[in-house]
Design a protein around this motif. Sequence first.
Motif, PDB file in Angstrom:
ATOM      1  N   ALA A 186       8.190  -1.596   4.315  1.00 54.37           N
ATOM      2  CA  ALA A 186       7.319  -1.924   3.182  1.00 54.37           C
ATOM      3  C   ALA A 186       5.863  -1.754   3.564  1.00 54.37           C
ATOM      4  O   ALA A 186       5.064  -1.178   2.826  1.00 54.37           O
ATOM      5  CB  ALA A 186       7.605  -3.357   2.719  1.00 54.37           C
ATOM      6  N   GLN A 187       5.496  -2.259   4.770  1.00 52.82           N
ATOM      7  CA  GLN A 187       4.111  -2.100   5.201  1.00 52.82           C
ATOM      8  C   GLN A 187       3.769  -0.638   5.516  1.00 52.82           C
ATOM      9  O   GLN A 187       2.647  -0.186   5.269  1.00 52.82           O
ATOM     10  CB  GLN A 187       3.880  -2.988   6.445  1.00 52.82           C
ATOM     11  N   ALA A 188       4.757   0.090   6.030  1.00 52.31           N
ATOM     12  CA  ALA A 188       4.512   1.526   6.293  1.00 52.31           C
ATOM     13  C   ALA A 188       4.246   2.290   4.992  1.00 52.31           C
ATOM     14  O   ALA A 188       3.352   3.139   4.926  1.00 52.31           O
ATOM     15  CB  ALA A 188       5.704   2.132   7.030  1.00 52.31           C
ATOM     16  N   ALA A 189       4.990   1.969   3.921  1.00 58.61           N
ATOM     17  CA  ALA A 189       4.756   2.625   2.626  1.00 58.61           C
ATOM     18  C   ALA A 189       3.390   2.273   2.073  1.00 58.61           C
ATOM     19  O   ALA A 189       2.663   3.132   1.528  1.00 58.61           O
ATOM     20  CB  ALA A 189       5.860   2.221   1.641  1.00 58.61           C
ATOM     21  N   LYS A 190       3.005   0.983   2.209  1.00 59.10           N
ATOM     22  CA  LYS A 190       1.685   0.575   1.741  1.00 59.10           C
ATOM     23  C   LYS A 190       0.596   1.267   2.533  1.00 59.10           C
ATOM     24  O   LYS A 190      -0.438   1.687   1.989  1.00 59.10           O
ATOM     25  CB  LYS A 190       1.569  -0.937   1.864  1.00 59.10           C
ATOM     26  N   PHE A 191       0.813   1.417   3.863  1.00 61.11           N
ATOM     27  CA  PHE A 191      -0.168   2.102   4.701  1.00 61.11           C
ATOM     28  C   PHE A 191      -0.345   3.572   4.274  1.00 61.11           C
ATOM     29  O   PHE A 191      -1.462   4.071   4.171  1.00 61.11           O
ATOM     30  CB  PHE A 191       0.274   2.015   6.163  1.00 61.11           C
TER      31      PHE A 191
ATOM     32  N   ARG B 209      -3.437   7.916   1.543  1.00 63.31           N
ATOM     33  CA  ARG B 209      -3.626   8.967   0.505  1.00 63.31           C
ATOM     34  C   ARG B 209      -4.837   8.671  -0.361  1.00 63.31           C
ATOM     35  O   ARG B 209      -5.591   9.579  -0.727  1.00 63.31           O
ATOM     36  CB  ARG B 209      -2.362   9.055  -0.348  1.00 63.31           C
ATOM     37  N   LYS B 210      -5.037   7.432  -0.722  1.00 68.24           N
ATOM     38  CA  LYS B 210      -6.213   7.085  -1.516  1.00 68.24           C
ATOM     39  C   LYS B 210      -7.503   7.356  -0.756  1.00 68.24           C
ATOM     40  O   LYS B 210      -8.498   7.841  -1.326  1.00 68.24           O
ATOM     41  CB  LYS B 210      -6.141   5.616  -1.914  1.00 68.24           C
ATOM     42  N   ALA B 211      -7.486   7.044   0.545  1.00 68.97           N
ATOM     43  CA  ALA B 211      -8.684   7.315   1.350  1.00 68.97           C
ATOM     44  C   ALA B 211      -8.976   8.821   1.409  1.00 68.97           C
ATOM     45  O   ALA B 211     -10.134   9.251   1.335  1.00 68.97           O
ATOM     46  CB  ALA B 211      -8.489   6.747   2.759  1.00 68.97           C
ATOM     47  N   GLN B 212      -7.904   9.642   1.565  1.00 73.24           N
ATOM     48  CA  GLN B 212      -8.104  11.091   1.567  1.00 73.24           C
ATOM     49  C   GLN B 212      -8.657  11.592   0.223  1.00 73.24           C
ATOM     50  O   GLN B 212      -9.501  12.485   0.173  1.00 73.24           O
ATOM     51  CB  GLN B 212      -6.777  11.787   1.885  1.00 73.24           C
ATOM     52  N   LYS B 213      -8.158  10.987  -0.857  1.00 75.51           N
ATOM     53  CA  LYS B 213      -8.644  11.383  -2.192  1.00 75.51           C
ATOM     54  C   LYS B 213     -10.116  11.051  -2.356  1.00 75.51           C
ATOM     55  O   LYS B 213     -10.894  11.848  -2.887  1.00 75.51           O
ATOM     56  CB  LYS B 213      -7.809  10.678  -3.250  1.00 75.51           C
ATOM     57  N   ARG B 214     -10.530   9.844  -1.876  1.00 70.98           N
ATOM     58  CA  ARG B 214     -11.952   9.477  -1.949  1.00 70.98           C
ATOM     59  C   ARG B 214     -12.796  10.418  -1.097  1.00 70.98           C
ATOM     60  O   ARG B 214     -13.914  10.796  -1.484  1.00 70.98           O
ATOM     61  CB  ARG B 214     -12.135   8.022  -1.493  1.00 70.98           C
TER      62      ARG B 214
END
Length: 730
Positions: A75-80, A85-90
């Motif tokens: 679960a934590q790996a999926a959240k990570f 991905r969001k950081a790459q998008k930003r």
Amino acid sequence: MTIYGGNDDEVIFMEERFGEKSGWNGEVCGNDDEVIFMEERFGEKSGWNGGGDDIKRKANDCRRKKVKRASLPPAQAAKFLDNHRKAQKRYRQRLKANNNNQVLPNSTYSKHTLGKAVNKVLRALPNDPSQQKQVLQHAGQTLGLLPTPKAKRTQSNIPARVIKQIESFYKQDSISWQAPGKRDCVTVKENGVKVKRQKRHLLYNIREVYELLIAGTVANCVKELKNKTPPFLWHVFIKRKQSEYFEHIKENASDRTVVCQVDYAENFIMDDQNQIQSAHWTKKQLSIFTAYAWMGESGGVGYSFGLVSSYTKHAKFTVVTCLEILINEITGLMPDVDEIIFFSDGAASQFKNRYLLRYLTHLRDKTDLDISWNYFASSHSKGVVDGIGGTIKRLVWTEIMAGKRCSSADEFVNICREKTKTIIVGLVRQGQFDITKITLEKFFDETINVNGIGIFACEGCQQKFCRKHSNEHREELAKRLETIVFEHDLIQQQLQNTSNSTTKHPIFTQIDKWETESVNKIKQASSDARNQLQQLLSEHTHETMKAFRRITDHLRSRRITEDYAEPDLDQWTKELNKIKDAINRPKNIDISEDSSASVKLIRVMSHQTHAKYHPTTEERFGEVVGGIEVRESGQLAVSKSDDDASVYGTSLYSIDVHQISIVVKIGKLGDWIFLGIISSSDSRQKRALSLPSAYGWCGASVYLNGTFNKGYGGFDGDIIDNDRLELTVN
């Protein structure tokens, strides 16, 4: 292994993995990921012990984070991963805001990746620039970025007149019969419009109908050939006379005269032995101006010239530039030349135009040379200049096929000069044409039009037309002719109805009434009256039909040969109107009573002597055969020679009474004159009185059917000076 880094720059290392590879501190990498480094050497600083601390720290941090990620619950790996991905998008949005490595509009490439792809394509292209363009053009056409050229198919069209004749032949009742049923029809498209046509069934098979068509057109073919023979013979006469003059002037020129023939050769298409297939559509062309000069007496020494240019338009400025170069070459080879006689074809865009004629006058004043220009007959201008153009093009083509390069006018001229010394080959550059245009453009703009050069003159309406409007004018005349032919067909139908219903004349009713009142006393008289009326009506119909057939022959012959103009159409319209009036209003027929008889007898008579009288004020002198000059708008004819000559009137006569008045002026003793008429179908000759259809008077003699009859009908007179002759045609 010792690795050195730059002075103060970062040091990049690369470590390859062989089995279980040691890390920075001797630890073994526990997975299959390689740690890749690259070193660039700057100066002598050691990478590991000098500037490598920061890189070592980053590598340890990367390894620590990797171990941590591997130990995370699912679960934590999926959240990570989602946060990553969001950081790459930003990060990409920040790059886009700064316009760094932005994806191009309507493209899946960024600037960097697009540049790499373009460089990869350019490296695969051939080294030659022209071949690069050909490859890229072909690739663009294959991918649909550029339009693909299509070869135009040309085929000869069947004239509408021939199609109409064949259709009318197949629609004849002797060839096919029309189906009578209402449903026996088909729908076809004509000019995009649906039209219903009744079915027709052939009475023969296709081969038999074709043989009938051929048999029916042989006579028409012979007739058409006969009509076209006179203009063809006239063309042959002109061609032969011009050819004789050309040979005569070459053989009899003076020792200071140059006879020069000029022409443009067909443009040369530059080719390549090893070209790709699509290069066919982008080949360059060269223009070649050829000339041959006969110098000196009796032909003298001959020189061949070929002026090559990459400018392919054969316009007035290019012709003038080439002529100036040619004249300079001639005067250089023959300094004492006094006269240059040019010969060329009649191309209106090149030689036969007002600009060249005015330039020749300017050139004569400029060079003090006597310059004249002659044009060959149409389609008969072939000569030695055609051989010059073909020779130099063949020489260059042979070299190209042997692998030599020819991609410009300069290379073409160089190859010609290497291969031949007998032809003087020169290069004309674009700048020379531009100078000529700047110098002579205003001079040519002030040049007035020269009537009769490249223009069609209509002898009927006395107007001049260009080629486009001459075709429109002929179409207009053809429409008028079709209208006259339609009127002709209507009158023909009326004549047929009249010939079949002559017994319906109203005079017969009066005769029947008189016969009833007079009972049997006058049966013989009434019978005679009917016979007289029948004979007069038949004669009237016969005369009208005779005049009508003559007009029919003229219309058919002129329509086939297309030899007609406005006066012919007006004359035919006038004659058809006269025949129509004669049909609708026959001769004045009346009944006269015999007052001396106990019972007044009647007889039928025609008031022939009271026919319509025409003083013929519109008659004019027209066609002339021989030495006669027509003046004062056709009202005066003057003999200019002692030989036989004839002048013919402009009008045709078929019905009614016409009177022509002529005043004779005889210049000297022994002159004689013939006044008479001939058939319009006879050919015009100098001695018209000998024609088979000639009727008239000559001195004290009478001519009948072209035969001399002295003292005919008691005629004993002579035509002398100041006599007024009146010719009555009935």
